[in-house]
Design a protein around this motif. Structure first.
Motif, PDB file in Angstrom:
ATOM      1  N   LEU A   1      11.889   8.667  -4.065  1.00 38.69           N
ATOM      2  CA  LEU A   1      10.502   8.789  -4.539  1.00 38.69           C
ATOM      3  C   LEU A   1      10.123   7.611  -5.427  1.00 38.69           C
ATOM      4  O   LEU A   1       9.014   7.071  -5.312  1.00 38.69           O
ATOM      5  N   LEU A   2      11.032   7.190  -6.295  1.00 43.72           N
ATOM      6  CA  LEU A   2      10.754   6.033  -7.159  1.00 43.72           C
ATOM      7  C   LEU A   2      10.587   4.759  -6.328  1.00 43.72           C
ATOM      8  O   LEU A   2       9.692   3.950  -6.584  1.00 43.72           O
ATOM      9  N   ALA A   3      11.446   4.591  -5.333  1.00 44.40           N
ATOM     10  CA  ALA A   3      11.341   3.416  -4.461  1.00 44.40           C
ATOM     11  C   ALA A   3      10.027   3.447  -3.677  1.00 44.40           C
ATOM     12  O   ALA A   3       9.377   2.411  -3.488  1.00 44.40           O
ATOM     13  N   ALA A   4       9.633   4.633  -3.244  1.00 44.51           N
ATOM     14  CA  ALA A   4       8.371   4.755  -2.501  1.00 44.51           C
ATOM     15  C   ALA A   4       7.179   4.428  -3.408  1.00 44.51           C
ATOM     16  O   ALA A   4       6.252   3.734  -2.996  1.00 44.51           O
ATOM     17  N   LYS A   5       7.203   4.926  -4.631  1.00 47.13           N
ATOM     18  CA  LYS A   5       6.111   4.626  -5.577  1.00 47.13           C
ATOM     19  C   LYS A   5       6.032   3.126  -5.848  1.00 47.13           C
ATOM     20  O   LYS A   5       4.945   2.559  -5.937  1.00 47.13           O
ATOM     21  N   GLU A   6       7.181   2.513  -5.973  1.00 49.71           N
ATOM     22  CA  GLU A   6       7.208   1.066  -6.201  1.00 49.71           C
ATOM     23  C   GLU A   6       6.615   0.327  -4.998  1.00 49.71           C
ATOM     24  O   GLU A   6       5.823  -0.597  -5.143  1.00 49.71           O
ATOM     25  N   ALA A   7       6.987   0.748  -3.797  1.00 50.41           N
ATOM     26  CA  ALA A   7       6.452   0.117  -2.590  1.00 50.41           C
ATOM     27  C   ALA A   7       4.941   0.309  -2.493  1.00 50.41           C
ATOM     28  O   ALA A   7       4.213  -0.591  -2.059  1.00 50.41           O
ATOM     29  N   LEU A   8       4.453   1.486  -2.921  1.00 46.68           N
ATOM     30  CA  LEU A   8       3.017   1.775  -2.839  1.00 46.68           C
ATOM     31  C   LEU A   8       2.186   0.954  -3.825  1.00 46.68           C
ATOM     32  O   LEU A   8       0.969   0.930  -3.733  1.00 46.68           O
ATOM     33  N   ARG A   9       2.835   0.260  -4.728  1.00 45.32           N
ATOM     34  CA  ARG A   9       2.086  -0.626  -5.635  1.00 45.32           C
ATOM     35  C   ARG A   9       1.463  -1.784  -4.869  1.00 45.32           C
ATOM     36  O   ARG A   9       0.428  -2.303  -5.252  1.00 45.32           O
TER      37      ARG A   9
ATOM     38  N   GLN B   1      13.085   1.628   5.222  1.00 47.91           N
ATOM     39  CA  GLN B   1      12.817   0.679   4.134  1.00 47.91           C
ATOM     40  C   GLN B   1      13.306   1.270   2.810  1.00 47.91           C
ATOM     41  O   GLN B   1      13.933   0.577   2.006  1.00 47.91           O
ATOM     42  N   LEU B   2      13.021   2.534   2.585  1.00 55.88           N
ATOM     43  CA  LEU B   2      13.424   3.177   1.333  1.00 55.88           C
ATOM     44  C   LEU B   2      14.942   3.326   1.253  1.00 55.88           C
ATOM     45  O   LEU B   2      15.530   3.141   0.181  1.00 55.88           O
ATOM     46  N   ALA B   3      15.575   3.650   2.380  1.00 56.22           N
ATOM     47  CA  ALA B   3      17.031   3.763   2.400  1.00 56.22           C
ATOM     48  C   ALA B   3      17.662   2.427   2.013  1.00 56.22           C
ATOM     49  O   ALA B   3      18.601   2.381   1.204  1.00 56.22           O
ATOM     50  N   THR B   4      17.134   1.364   2.556  1.00 60.94           N
ATOM     51  CA  THR B   4      17.640   0.026   2.222  1.00 60.94           C
ATOM     52  C   THR B   4      17.421  -0.259   0.739  1.00 60.94           C
ATOM     53  O   THR B   4      18.308  -0.777   0.064  1.00 60.94           O
TER      54      THR B   4
ATOM     55  N   GLY C   1      -7.320   6.234 -10.332  1.00 64.83           N
ATOM     56  CA  GLY C   1      -7.624   5.836  -8.963  1.00 64.83           C
ATOM     57  C   GLY C   1      -7.567   4.347  -8.719  1.00 64.83           C
ATOM     58  O   GLY C   1      -7.148   3.901  -7.649  1.00 64.83           O
ATOM     59  N   THR C   2      -7.983   3.560  -9.725  1.00 66.12           N
ATOM     60  CA  THR C   2      -7.968   2.108  -9.541  1.00 66.12           C
ATOM     61  C   THR C   2      -6.619   1.485  -9.886  1.00 66.12           C
ATOM     62  O   THR C   2      -6.281   0.435  -9.358  1.00 66.12           O
ATOM     63  N   GLU C   3      -5.843   2.147 -10.732  1.00 57.69           N
ATOM     64  CA  GLU C   3      -4.500   1.634 -11.041  1.00 57.69           C
ATOM     65  C   GLU C   3      -3.503   1.978  -9.942  1.00 57.69           C
ATOM     66  O   GLU C   3      -2.464   1.336  -9.836  1.00 57.69           O
ATOM     67  N   ASN C   4      -3.798   2.992  -9.163  1.00 59.15           N
ATOM     68  CA  ASN C   4      -2.877   3.477  -8.123  1.00 59.15           C
ATOM     69  C   ASN C   4      -3.611   3.638  -6.793  1.00 59.15           C
ATOM     70  O   ASN C   4      -3.645   4.738  -6.235  1.00 59.15           O
ATOM     71  N   PRO C   5      -4.201   2.566  -6.267  1.00 60.17           N
ATOM     72  CA  PRO C   5      -5.052   2.731  -5.092  1.00 60.17           C
ATOM     73  C   PRO C   5      -4.347   3.315  -3.864  1.00 60.17           C
ATOM     74  O   PRO C   5      -4.933   4.124  -3.145  1.00 60.17           O
ATOM     75  N   HIS C   6      -3.105   2.947  -3.637  1.00 62.28           N
ATOM     76  CA  HIS C   6      -2.415   3.458  -2.447  1.00 62.28           C
ATOM     77  C   HIS C   6      -1.977   4.910  -2.631  1.00 62.28           C
ATOM     78  O   HIS C   6      -2.033   5.693  -1.682  1.00 62.28           O
ATOM     79  N   VAL C   7      -1.573   5.260  -3.831  1.00 59.96           N
ATOM     80  CA  VAL C   7      -1.245   6.664  -4.108  1.00 59.96           C
ATOM     81  C   VAL C   7      -2.524   7.488  -4.012  1.00 59.96           C
ATOM     82  O   VAL C   7      -2.543   8.582  -3.452  1.00 59.96           O
ATOM     83  N   TYR C   8      -3.609   6.948  -4.535  1.00 53.97           N
ATOM     84  CA  TYR C   8      -4.903   7.623  -4.494  1.00 53.97           C
ATOM     85  C   TYR C   8      -5.321   7.874  -3.039  1.00 53.97           C
ATOM     86  O   TYR C   8      -5.733   8.979  -2.683  1.00 53.97           O
ATOM     87  N   ASP C   9      -5.200   6.865  -2.201  1.00 54.42           N
ATOM     88  CA  ASP C   9      -5.518   7.034  -0.770  1.00 54.42           C
ATOM     89  C   ASP C   9      -4.635   8.110  -0.150  1.00 54.42           C
ATOM     90  O   ASP C   9      -5.098   8.917   0.655  1.00 54.42           O
ATOM     91  N   LEU C  10      -3.392   8.109  -0.523  1.00 56.06           N
ATOM     92  CA  LEU C  10      -2.448   9.098  -0.020  1.00 56.06           C
ATOM     93  C   LEU C  10      -2.857  10.506  -0.448  1.00 56.06           C
ATOM     94  O   LEU C  10      -2.834  11.441   0.354  1.00 56.06           O
TER      95      LEU C  10
END
Length: 189
Positions: A16-24, A35-38, A99-108
């Motif tokens: 989950l942490l790796a996914a959040k980082e990628a979503l930045r 990708q997350l496994a790697t 919403g603006t600090e986390n646009p990809h999480v927000y879209d999700l």
């Protein structure tokens, strides 16, 4: 792959942490369990011991996003003055900032993830909206304004994240200052 690569202190949290980082930097569509496994140093099959599919992982990230927005909203409400305009502005500000600090999480969070298939996501989304609904209803006495308030801030975040606010040449210096200008804040009791 060696057997010890399957063992991880807390693989679910690490994924989950790796996914959040990628979503930045990238949208949810580009995220993959491989990708997350790697990223966390486990086999490509290891994530499946915690998430049956990418959709399940995305639903969990969306749920955590709603939980985070709920917590931020409550914090802003606790820290603001007790008058109506300040409370509604603080709540709106929390939403706009998140919403603006986390646009990809927000879209999700507002994408289509089959909330019926993910009851925890549905519950988190409802709890998040309840903070706004209860506050706006309490401060205005108008049962219709919570939906208007949510639609307004949601629309502003969506437009900002799509790069559509700039062309309007708004005189507002900072985007989140729009929270102070929402029509419902100016509405008299």
């Amino acid at each position: 792959m060696a057997k010890d690569t399957y063992h991880h202190g807390n693989l679910r949290t690490a994924l989950l942490l790796a996914a959040k980082e990628a979503l930045r930097t990238e949208p949810p569509a580009k995220l993959s369990l491989r990708q997350l496994a790697t990223a966390v140093g486990v086999s490509f099959n290891a994530p499946y011991s915690h998430f049956a599919s990418k959709d399940e992982l995305l639903a969990e990230l969306a749920r955590e996003g709603f939980d985070d927005l709920t917590a931020r909203s409550r914090e802003m409400l606790q820290a603001c003055r007790p008058d109506r305009a300040s409370r509604i502005s603080a709540l709106s500000r929390a939403y706009l900032r998140f919403g603006t600090e986390n646009p990809h999480v927000y879209d999700l969070m507002f994408g289509r993830h089959g909330e019926g298939e993910h009851p925890a996501l549905r519950a988190a989304a409802e709890a998040c909206f309840a903070v706004m609904a209860e506050t706006v209803r309490q401060e205005t006495g108008d049962p219709d304004l919570p939906l208007f308030a949510w639609a307004t801030v949601h629309g502003l975040v969506t437009l900002q994240n799509a790069g559509r606010i700039g062309p309007l040449n708004s005189p507002v210096r900072r985007f989140e200052d729009l929270a102070d200008r929402l029509p419902l804040v100016q509405r008299s009791p």
